[in-house]
Design a protein around this motif. Sequence first.
Motif, mmCIF file in Angstrom:
data_model
loop_
_atom_site.group_PDB
_atom_site.id
_atom_site.type_symbol
_atom_site.label_atom_id
_atom_site.label_comp_id
_atom_site.label_asym_id
_atom_site.label_seq_id
_atom_site.Cartn_x
_atom_site.Cartn_y
_atom_site.Cartn_z
ATOM 1 N N LYS A 1 0.915 -1.062 0.042
ATOM 2 C CA LYS A 1 -0.068 -0.126 -0.148
ATOM 3 C C LYS A 1 0.800 1.080 0.078
ATOM 4 O O LYS A 1 1.694 1.252 0.563
ATOM 5 C CB LYS A 1 -0.998 -0.004 1.156
ATOM 6 N N ASP A 2 0.430 2.063 -0.832
ATOM 7 C CA ASP A 2 1.401 3.446 -0.864
ATOM 8 C C ASP A 2 1.279 4.118 0.293
ATOM 9 O O ASP A 2 0.063 4.185 0.920
ATOM 10 C CB ASP A 2 0.682 4.131 -2.096
ATOM 11 N N SER A 3 2.193 4.687 0.838
ATOM 12 C CA SER A 3 2.447 5.329 2.169
ATOM 13 C C SER A 3 1.443 6.626 1.973
ATOM 14 O O SER A 3 1.052 7.461 3.159
ATOM 15 C CB SER A 3 3.829 5.848 2.481
ATOM 16 N N LEU A 4 1.303 7.318 0.957
ATOM 17 C CA LEU A 4 0.615 8.684 0.647
ATOM 18 C C LEU A 4 -1.077 8.309 0.846
ATOM 19 O O LEU A 4 -1.383 7.280 0.583
ATOM 20 C CB LEU A 4 0.693 9.312 -0.604
ATOM 21 N N GLU A 5 -1.761 9.202 1.738
ATOM 22 C CA GLU A 5 -3.033 9.224 2.055
ATOM 23 C C GLU A 5 -3.739 9.477 0.800
ATOM 24 O O GLU A 5 -3.100 10.264 0.141
ATOM 25 C CB GLU A 5 -3.392 9.762 3.386
ATOM 26 N N PRO A 6 -4.875 8.937 0.380
ATOM 27 C CA PRO A 6 -5.544 9.562 -0.580
ATOM 28 C C PRO A 6 -6.271 10.770 -0.439
ATOM 29 O O PRO A 6 -6.184 11.308 0.831
ATOM 30 C CB PRO A 6 -6.830 8.585 -0.558
ATOM 31 N N LYS A 7 -5.995 11.645 -1.451
ATOM 32 C CA LYS A 7 -6.462 12.895 -1.487
ATOM 33 C C LYS A 7 -7.742 13.301 -1.336
ATOM 34 O O LYS A 7 -8.624 12.746 -1.657
ATOM 35 C CB LYS A 7 -5.958 13.781 -2.581
ATOM 36 N N VAL A 8 -7.845 14.235 -0.194
ATOM 37 C CA VAL A 8 -9.390 14.441 -0.034
ATOM 38 C C VAL A 8 -9.833 15.782 -0.810
ATOM 39 O O VAL A 8 -8.942 16.783 -0.830
ATOM 40 C CB VAL A 8 -9.530 14.723 1.475
ATOM 41 N N GLU A 9 -10.779 15.735 -1.172
ATOM 42 C CA GLU A 9 -11.329 16.850 -2.165
ATOM 43 C C GLU A 9 -11.437 18.172 -1.024
ATOM 44 O O GLU A 9 -11.726 18.245 -0.048
ATOM 45 C CB GLU A 9 -12.703 16.615 -2.555
ATOM 46 N N TYR A 10 -10.881 19.256 -1.894
ATOM 47 C CA TYR A 10 -10.855 20.457 -1.034
ATOM 48 C C TYR A 10 -12.339 21.088 -1.044
ATOM 49 O O TYR A 10 -13.127 21.219 -1.958
ATOM 50 C CB TYR A 10 -9.942 21.564 -1.878
ATOM 51 N N ASN A 11 -12.672 21.581 0.049
ATOM 52 C CA ASN A 11 -13.803 22.043 0.497
ATOM 53 C C ASN A 11 -13.828 23.552 1.075
ATOM 54 O O ASN A 11 -13.451 23.519 2.262
ATOM 55 C CB ASN A 11 -14.785 21.168 1.371
ATOM 56 N N PRO A 12 -14.011 24.476 0.221
ATOM 57 C CA PRO A 12 -13.400 26.036 0.562
ATOM 58 C C PRO A 12 -14.595 26.445 1.723
ATOM 59 O O PRO A 12 -14.285 27.348 2.175
ATOM 60 C CB PRO A 12 -13.623 26.813 -0.596
ATOM 61 N N LEU A 13 -15.851 25.742 1.629
ATOM 62 C CA LEU A 13 -16.872 26.231 2.709
ATOM 63 C C LEU A 13 -16.615 25.681 3.983
ATOM 64 O O LEU A 13 -17.361 25.822 4.958
ATOM 65 C CB LEU A 13 -18.052 26.184 1.955
ATOM 66 N N ALA A 14 -15.808 24.580 4.088
ATOM 67 C CA ALA A 14 -15.669 23.732 5.426
ATOM 68 C C ALA A 14 -15.253 24.796 6.652
ATOM 69 O O ALA A 14 -15.915 24.555 7.696
ATOM 70 C CB ALA A 14 -14.575 22.634 5.364
ATOM 71 N N PRO A 15 -14.144 25.893 6.409
ATOM 72 C CA PRO A 15 -14.035 26.685 7.800
ATOM 73 C C PRO A 15 -15.391 27.413 7.846
ATOM 74 O O PRO A 15 -15.398 27.499 9.327
ATOM 75 C CB PRO A 15 -12.853 27.459 7.191
ATOM 76 N N ALA A 16 -16.000 27.860 7.166
ATOM 77 C CA ALA A 16 -17.154 28.703 7.517
ATOM 78 C C ALA A 16 -18.157 27.990 8.067
ATOM 79 O O ALA A 16 -18.803 28.502 9.031
ATOM 80 C CB ALA A 16 -17.655 29.389 6.234
ATOM 81 N N LYS A 17 -18.372 26.720 7.576
ATOM 82 C CA LYS A 17 -19.461 25.790 8.152
ATOM 83 C C LYS A 17 -19.204 25.421 9.613
ATOM 84 O O LYS A 17 -19.851 25.424 10.527
ATOM 85 C CB LYS A 17 -19.510 24.535 7.366
ATOM 86 N N ALA A 18 -17.824 25.089 9.874
ATOM 87 C CA ALA A 18 -17.181 24.892 11.243
ATOM 88 C C ALA A 18 -17.487 26.083 12.073
ATOM 89 O O ALA A 18 -17.951 25.705 13.329
ATOM 90 C CB ALA A 18 -15.704 24.249 11.059
ATOM 91 N N ALA A 19 -17.387 27.231 11.685
ATOM 92 C CA ALA A 19 -17.143 28.400 12.445
ATOM 93 C C ALA A 19 -18.904 28.826 12.675
ATOM 94 O O ALA A 19 -19.107 28.910 13.943
ATOM 95 C CB ALA A 19 -16.666 29.418 11.989
ATOM 96 N N PHE A 20 -19.632 28.520 11.628
ATOM 97 C CA PHE A 20 -21.093 28.476 12.083
ATOM 98 C C PHE A 20 -21.720 27.726 12.943
ATOM 99 O O PHE A 20 -22.253 28.101 13.932
ATOM 100 C CB PHE A 20 -21.789 28.389 10.689
ATOM 101 N N TYR A 21 -21.195 26.508 13.061
ATOM 102 C CA TYR A 21 -21.679 25.363 13.614
ATOM 103 C C TYR A 21 -21.329 25.784 15.378
ATOM 104 O O TYR A 21 -22.186 25.586 16.193
ATOM 105 C CB TYR A 21 -21.363 23.907 13.695
#
Length: 192
Positions: free
Chosen positions: A36-56
């Motif tokens: 298994k490759d040591s690199l983790e699969p790339k997670v898709e970039y979500n530009p709204l995740a920080p705003a959503k976390a702050a709102f929550y």
Amino acid sequence: MKSNLLNIFFLIFASSVFAQTADSLSVQKEKVIVVKDSLEPKVEYNPLAPAKAAFYSAVIPGLGQAYNKKYWKIPIIYAGMAAGVYFYKQQDDDYNRFRDAYKRRLAGYTDDEFQGISNDRLINAQKSAQRNKSYSIIVTLGFYLLNVIDANVDAHLQQYEVSEDLSLQPSLNYNQFNAKPQYGMSLTYRFK
């Protein structure tokens, strides 16, 4: 004669090629080890995740940390806010006791719980309790704002790729001239 020799040579060569048996033509399976490759699969970039976390976190303190999967931060946030509320309530009770005693003295009664304290000291105690109530409100609001900011920053930082390409490791080298060890740190960055 040359042609006979060539024909004989050709027959010997052809017979050895066509004389293979079924056993010699069997297919062999190779065992392949897949690592298994040591690199983790790339997670898709979500530009709204920080705003959503702050709102929550703004709606319900600690919910942004749960959204970021940093559950261990939630008790710290609630402990800080609860401490601020507790000290506010305690200072409010003290303020009311000092104020009631001072009002009773102004009305002419001398039977309050602070009989050995002068009126000036009661006024100073009221001011001190009022100031401490304000500090308790500031601490509570500070933990609330820290909760929102932490959720936002943590969501931002989760989107950065952190891999083994950047590493800081101690190193031990031997000096070839005097045969003594040399200690140091090495910062490694690999470009892909």
